[in-house]
Write a protein that holds these residues in place. Structure first.
Motif, PDB file in Angstrom:
ATOM      1  N   PHE A  10      13.029 -44.370 -53.714  1.00 24.45           N
ATOM      2  CA  PHE A  10      11.629 -44.279 -53.563  1.00 24.45           C
ATOM      3  C   PHE A  10      11.026 -44.314 -54.812  1.00 24.45           C
ATOM      4  O   PHE A  10      10.906 -43.440 -55.673  1.00 24.45           O
ATOM      5  CB  PHE A  10      10.876 -43.492 -52.548  1.00 24.45           C
ATOM      6  N   ASP A  11      10.430 -45.320 -55.435  1.00 26.51           N
ATOM      7  CA  ASP A  11       9.852 -45.583 -56.697  1.00 26.51           C
ATOM      8  C   ASP A  11       8.804 -44.483 -57.084  1.00 26.51           C
ATOM      9  O   ASP A  11       7.642 -44.572 -55.822  1.00 26.51           O
ATOM     10  CB  ASP A  11       9.164 -46.950 -57.107  1.00 26.51           C
ATOM     11  N   GLY A  12       8.757 -43.680 -58.205  1.00 29.79           N
ATOM     12  CA  GLY A  12       7.475 -42.817 -58.490  1.00 29.79           C
ATOM     13  C   GLY A  12       7.172 -41.815 -57.281  1.00 29.79           C
ATOM     14  O   GLY A  12       6.291 -41.365 -57.347  1.00 29.79           O
ATOM     15  N   LEU A  13       8.251 -41.488 -56.307  1.00 27.77           N
ATOM     16  CA  LEU A  13       8.011 -40.542 -55.223  1.00 27.77           C
ATOM     17  C   LEU A  13       7.457 -39.204 -55.518  1.00 27.77           C
ATOM     18  O   LEU A  13       6.560 -38.300 -54.862  1.00 27.77           O
ATOM     19  CB  LEU A  13       9.071 -40.605 -54.398  1.00 27.77           C
ATOM     20  N   GLY A  57      11.033 -44.661 -67.685  1.00 32.10           N
ATOM     21  CA  GLY A  57      10.525 -46.090 -67.351  1.00 32.10           C
ATOM     22  C   GLY A  57      11.372 -46.258 -66.036  1.00 32.10           C
ATOM     23  O   GLY A  57      12.642 -45.567 -65.831  1.00 32.10           O
ATOM     24  N   SER A  58      10.831 -47.022 -65.291  1.00 35.26           N
ATOM     25  CA  SER A  58      11.694 -47.475 -64.082  1.00 35.26           C
ATOM     26  C   SER A  58      13.097 -48.176 -64.364  1.00 35.26           C
ATOM     27  O   SER A  58      14.013 -47.779 -63.878  1.00 35.26           O
ATOM     28  CB  SER A  58      11.004 -48.441 -63.156  1.00 35.26           C
ATOM     29  N   ASP A  59      13.024 -48.999 -65.339  1.00 38.48           N
ATOM     30  CA  ASP A  59      14.060 -49.706 -65.902  1.00 38.48           C
ATOM     31  C   ASP A  59      15.341 -48.469 -66.328  1.00 38.48           C
ATOM     32  O   ASP A  59      16.300 -48.800 -65.906  1.00 38.48           O
ATOM     33  CB  ASP A  59      14.030 -50.573 -66.921  1.00 38.48           C
ATOM     34  N   LEU A 252      11.751 -56.403 -61.120  1.00 35.89           N
ATOM     35  CA  LEU A 252      12.475 -55.643 -62.185  1.00 35.89           C
ATOM     36  C   LEU A 252      13.688 -55.056 -61.582  1.00 35.89           C
ATOM     37  O   LEU A 252      14.683 -54.937 -62.228  1.00 35.89           O
ATOM     38  CB  LEU A 252      11.590 -54.540 -62.592  1.00 35.89           C
ATOM     39  N   TYR A 253      13.630 -54.532 -60.321  1.00 38.15           N
ATOM     40  CA  TYR A 253      14.774 -54.040 -59.668  1.00 38.15           C
ATOM     41  C   TYR A 253      15.779 -55.011 -59.129  1.00 38.15           C
ATOM     42  O   TYR A 253      16.955 -54.664 -59.109  1.00 38.15           O
ATOM     43  CB  TYR A 253      14.506 -53.086 -58.417  1.00 38.15           C
ATOM     44  N   LYS A 254      15.437 -56.087 -58.807  1.00 34.50           N
ATOM     45  CA  LYS A 254      16.481 -57.287 -58.687  1.00 34.50           C
ATOM     46  C   LYS A 254      17.130 -57.477 -60.036  1.00 34.50           C
ATOM     47  O   LYS A 254      18.116 -57.836 -59.907  1.00 34.50           O
ATOM     48  CB  LYS A 254      15.481 -58.519 -58.200  1.00 34.50           C
ATOM     49  N   SER A 302       5.516 -46.568 -53.518  1.00 41.18           N
ATOM     50  CA  SER A 302       4.969 -45.148 -53.603  1.00 41.18           C
ATOM     51  C   SER A 302       4.664 -44.725 -55.020  1.00 41.18           C
ATOM     52  O   SER A 302       3.749 -44.137 -55.245  1.00 41.18           O
ATOM     53  CB  SER A 302       6.240 -44.315 -53.208  1.00 41.18           C
ATOM     54  N   ASP A 303       5.377 -45.532 -56.085  1.00 43.09           N
ATOM     55  CA  ASP A 303       4.743 -45.746 -57.486  1.00 43.09           C
ATOM     56  C   ASP A 303       3.110 -46.216 -57.508  1.00 43.09           C
ATOM     57  O   ASP A 303       2.438 -45.506 -58.382  1.00 43.09           O
ATOM     58  CB  ASP A 303       5.760 -46.359 -58.276  1.00 43.09           C
ATOM     59  N   ASN A 304       2.986 -47.065 -57.026  1.00 39.26           N
ATOM     60  CA  ASN A 304       1.638 -47.862 -57.295  1.00 39.26           C
ATOM     61  C   ASN A 304       0.502 -46.645 -56.667  1.00 39.26           C
ATOM     62  O   ASN A 304      -0.360 -46.742 -57.428  1.00 39.26           O
ATOM     63  CB  ASN A 304       1.640 -49.216 -56.552  1.00 39.26           C
ATOM     64  N   ALA A 341      14.289 -40.608 -55.777  1.00 39.20           N
ATOM     65  CA  ALA A 341      13.439 -41.350 -56.589  1.00 39.20           C
ATOM     66  C   ALA A 341      13.729 -41.683 -57.998  1.00 39.20           C
ATOM     67  O   ALA A 341      14.615 -40.945 -58.292  1.00 39.20           O
ATOM     68  CB  ALA A 341      12.032 -40.571 -56.533  1.00 39.20           C
ATOM     69  N   ASP A 342      13.281 -42.461 -58.716  1.00 39.49           N
ATOM     70  CA  ASP A 342      13.464 -42.840 -60.146  1.00 39.49           C
ATOM     71  C   ASP A 342      12.893 -41.812 -61.162  1.00 39.49           C
ATOM     72  O   ASP A 342      13.176 -41.659 -62.151  1.00 39.49           O
ATOM     73  CB  ASP A 342      13.333 -44.344 -60.487  1.00 39.49           C
ATOM     74  N   HIS A 343      11.560 -41.330 -60.750  1.00 34.32           N
ATOM     75  CA  HIS A 343      10.770 -40.546 -61.458  1.00 34.32           C
ATOM     76  C   HIS A 343       9.595 -39.847 -60.547  1.00 34.32           C
ATOM     77  O   HIS A 343       9.494 -40.516 -59.501  1.00 34.32           O
ATOM     78  CB  HIS A 343      10.355 -41.188 -62.650  1.00 34.32           C
ATOM     79  N   SER A 344       8.969 -39.304 -60.998  1.00 37.15           N
ATOM     80  CA  SER A 344       7.537 -38.884 -60.563  1.00 37.15           C
ATOM     81  C   SER A 344       6.415 -39.606 -61.075  1.00 37.15           C
ATOM     82  O   SER A 344       6.590 -39.894 -62.350  1.00 37.15           O
ATOM     83  CB  SER A 344       7.627 -37.147 -60.761  1.00 37.15           C
ATOM     84  N   SER A 351       0.369 -41.861 -64.183  1.00 36.93           N
ATOM     85  CA  SER A 351       1.398 -42.455 -64.775  1.00 36.93           C
ATOM     86  C   SER A 351       2.638 -41.442 -64.316  1.00 36.93           C
ATOM     87  O   SER A 351       2.523 -40.531 -64.076  1.00 36.93           O
ATOM     88  CB  SER A 351       1.128 -42.554 -66.523  1.00 36.93           C
ATOM     89  N   HIS A 352       3.767 -42.253 -65.008  1.00 41.12           N
ATOM     90  CA  HIS A 352       4.816 -41.444 -64.957  1.00 41.12           C
ATOM     91  C   HIS A 352       4.934 -40.094 -65.567  1.00 41.12           C
ATOM     92  O   HIS A 352       4.383 -39.976 -66.530  1.00 41.12           O
ATOM     93  CB  HIS A 352       6.340 -42.352 -65.546  1.00 41.12           C
ATOM     94  N   SER A 353       5.888 -39.165 -65.092  1.00 36.16           N
ATOM     95  CA  SER A 353       5.961 -38.068 -65.636  1.00 36.16           C
ATOM     96  C   SER A 353       7.557 -37.376 -65.881  1.00 36.16           C
ATOM     97  O   SER A 353       8.282 -37.915 -64.957  1.00 36.16           O
ATOM     98  CB  SER A 353       4.940 -36.600 -64.992  1.00 36.16           C
TER      99      SER A 353
HETATM  100 ZN    ZN Z   1       9.733 -46.545 -61.201  1.00 31.51          ZN
END
Ligand code: ZN
Ligand code: ZN
Length: 408
Positions: A10-13, A57-59, A252-254, A302-304, A341-344, A351-353
């Protein structure tokens, strides 16, 4: 013992405590009986995807979780974007994300998406294949105002700046080298020549004349960013002995998955937005895991919500995920289910943390612990302790009984 894997990201959960949610995070505040059940049956922990004090970053985060150390394998975003639209690159190619944008006569960006133009194909056709100083420029349309640009030739570097000003009313800055190398100087030089030439051609383009005549902004500048160098990676199936597929909506994930040689499964209604078909994705994962051995499922929205600072939206979306998550009860015990998740993306920061994220491993052979809810702080008490992203595939291989002894 488990013999196949479903990995759900779950991205950015992850998030931080929020006053209005009684100092709970959106995940902690959300009603998530199905995820809690999974935490209860599984072994929990927390994960710093890239390490403490590093904002993922998500990547890079996805590369790490999927067992590809970004320090070794990450060479910029562009090639992942290219892979996402099925563009085959050669080692040494430099790829960029690109937008069709609108600039005025002073090269001030007045619209970074040229009125969200729906089809850039006519412009692609006029520019694709151009050669300058021995470098070939390959352009491929992506969705709407997006495109991918590739430079192919000798002596190219991805240590060059973005041309996209990243906001409107700013002047387009020519591309500059980001290190002292002759390759970076050469690359930025040739790219600038191409973009100037492209601007000339686009300004005179019939399609743009037609657009201007009906009051639409012309697509008269190619705004490039995220230069990256393509390298050949060892494919996921040879690396881990698992045939893998990816179920995701976001490009990006694909892209990351296809870069690693995974099959990309398209699901109707997987939009990477709030209305995304989560149920369809989860059902497909359950259906395919027997054929594949490794299914990577990605949920973006979830990230958005985190980026928008919308903690109530995030909480409600997590509850929606939880309803669909019940589908995973159909998995047999021999399937290792990993949820993380990939990050918070804290709503407070938008923004990401670098804050850790929760993770669950569930399946036969997993040592379940005393954690019985899926939340950032609850999982910090789990048996897995504190993981790094790059530990995940090692854990997986261990549970599958595929690791070799170190020593005798
Ligand atoms: Zn992400
Ligand atoms: Zn994000």
């Amino acid at each position: 013992m488990v013999n196949k894997v479903v990995l759900v990201i779950f991205d950015g959960l992850g998030d931080r405590p929020i006053n209005e949610l009684n100092n709970l995070t959106p995940l902690e505040a959300a009603k998530t009986p199905n995820l809690d059940n999974c935490a209860q049956e599984g072994e929990c922990g927390v994960m710093y995807t890239l390490g403490r004090g590093i904002v993922p970053g998500s990547d890079t985060a996805h590369l790490a979780i999927l067992g590809y150390d970004p320090e070794k394998y990450y060479h910029g975003r562009g090639p992942l974007e290219a892979a996402g639209i099925g563009l085959k690159l050669q080692p040494g190619d430099i790829a960029f994300r690109a937008n069709w944008g609108t600039v005025n006569d002073d090269l001030i960006a007045i619209d970074r998406r040229a009125g969200r133009i729906e089809d850039g194909t006519p412009f692609v056709n006029s520019l694709n294949g151009m050669e300058i100083d021995g470098v070939k420029f390959i352009l491929e349309p992506s969705i709407g105002y997006r495109a991918v640009l590739v430079m192919r030739g000798k002596g190219l570097s991805y240590a060059i700046s973005d041309v996209d000003p990243h906001s409107t009313n700013k002047k387009i800055k020519p591309c500059t080298p980001l290190d002292e190398s002759t390759d970076a100087k050469f690359t930025s030089n040739v790219l600038n020549k191409f973009l100037e030439k492209a601007h000339e051609i686009l300004n005179k383009h019939d399609e743009n004349k037609a657009r201007t005549s009906i009051g639409k902004p012309p697509a008269n500048y190619l705004l490039v960013r995220g230069a990256g160098k393509h390298i050949d990676l060892p494919p996921f199936d040879t690396q881990f002995g698992l045939k893998a597929c990816c179920i995701a909506g976001g490009g990006l994930y694909k892209g990351v998955a296809s870069y690693l040689g995974m099959d990309i499964i398209d699901i109707p209604g997987a939009t990477a937005k709030a209305n995304t078909n989560i149920t369809g994705k989860f059902e497909k994962a359950v259906e395919l895991v027997g054929d594949y051995g490794f299914v990577f499922v990605h949920v973006k929205q979830s990230d958005n919500f985190g980026h928008d600072g919308n903690y109530l939206g995030k909480k409600e979306f997590i509850e929606k995920i939880d309803v669909a998550f019940k589908i995973f009860q159909k998995l047999d015990k021999e399937t290792l289910l990993i949820v993380t998740a990939d990050h918070s993306t804290p709503c407070e920061l938008k923004s990401h943390s670098a804050d850790y994220v929760p993770i669950i491993f569930k399946g036969s052979g997993v040592r379940s612990d005393q954690v019985n809810t899926f939340g950032e702080r609850a999982c910090s008490n789990g048996g897995l302790g504190i993981l790094l992203g790059k530990d995940v595939m090692g854990q997986v291989m261990n549970l599958l009984g595929k690791l070799e002894i170190y020593g005798a």
